[in-house]
Design a protein around this motif. Sequence first.
Motif, PDB file in Angstrom:
ATOM      1  N   ASN A 173      -0.939  -9.053   2.245  1.00 28.12           N
ATOM      2  CA  ASN A 173      -0.352  -8.971   0.907  1.00 28.12           C
ATOM      3  C   ASN A 173       0.489 -10.195   0.562  1.00 28.12           C
ATOM      4  N   GLN A 201      -4.671  -0.886  -2.390  1.00 24.93           N
ATOM      5  CA  GLN A 201      -4.469  -1.698  -3.590  1.00 24.93           C
ATOM      6  C   GLN A 201      -4.959  -0.953  -4.830  1.00 24.93           C
ATOM      7  N   ASN A 230       1.926  -2.149  -1.795  1.00 21.15           N
ATOM      8  CA  ASN A 230       0.682  -2.060  -1.042  1.00 21.15           C
ATOM      9  C   ASN A 230       0.941  -2.111   0.462  1.00 21.15           C
TER      10      ASN A 230
END
Length: 376
Positions: A322, A86, A358
């Motif tokens: 995510n 991230q 991500n």
Amino acid sequence: MIDLQECRDEIDVIDSEIIRLFEKRMKVCEDVAEYKIRTGKKVLDPERERKKLEVLREKAHGEFNRLGAQELFQQIMAISRKRQYQLLNEHGVEDDEKLEMVDHLPLENVTVVFQGVEGAYSYAAMREYFSDEIRSFHVKTWRDAMEEVAEGRADYAVLPIENSTAGIVAGIYDLLAEYDLSIVGEQIIRPEHVLLGMPDASLEDITCVCSHPQALAQCGKYLEAHPGWKTREMENTAGSAKQVKEDGDKTQAAIASRQAGELYGLRILAENICYNGQNATRFIIVSKKPIYVKDAHKISIFFELPHESGTLYNMLSHIIYNGLNMTKIESRPIAGRTWEYRFFVDFEGNLKDSAVKNALRGIEAEANRMRILGNY
């Protein structure tokens, strides 16, 4: 006697301390991420993690606690890596773009290939997806269709990948892994299977029914009601109708579309023979160009994993962590590697989304092999 409330109160205190130490550890992990950003060092160091887990495992007492400690720290390390991925994204450390974003797909004055013959469901999917301003031709096999696109003789291929009744078309998944083509679109077709025979045939004449294996499966209950009939698999539904016409044998019938019957001059012997009224087939549109439209909302990938415990969970955790919605997962054996599998996953999102970036960064870093099949 043990007081349950006292035990719970003590656990609450311990849990609060665990949270404090976890957050302290995550702060140090952020410092590690900053170092890796400056130096270009990879987030995942599998050998160091392996040695670290061995040390931590042996610090616990008893086999049960050792296994528990190993699982606990595997998860903590995985969470740490997710935070580092991230931070890489937040600091603008971008991976190479795998696909190019475009405003819209070029769909007119293009060449499209489909497997089968005119009247097949692939043909119907092509006509539904593209405008009339195209050139089209058919080939015998799915591999042939992929080859035509790979060699540049066609701009797009239309291929069936999944049926709501009979399941996936396994061969297509294998070809997607083999050919470096991109899925750029999809089209849903609701097949209307009918039983077709020669103009002078009746149901009493039929002894053999031919069609594609998927169509035979979709009409399985109807066929079971006629135990005296044999079945014969063919490469596609429209081709089976064509074969019945060419053979001129009134003991043969084909399962195909109403349009195929009209095209080849066959008689409808039975309608509504698919036991699932919601039966639908999903077709994909593949291109040699690695592109996606800016409003694409579905991503397809595949990845291959080390043959170790927990590796599939680790991959899927990147999608879960995510906040992405996984809509499909399938597995296919990898040729030449016994008991190893390639996983195909669909999830919602666009390649420009930070959460998607991500997740894909983590999966690519930790899988043996990963490829984005398309965003469409």
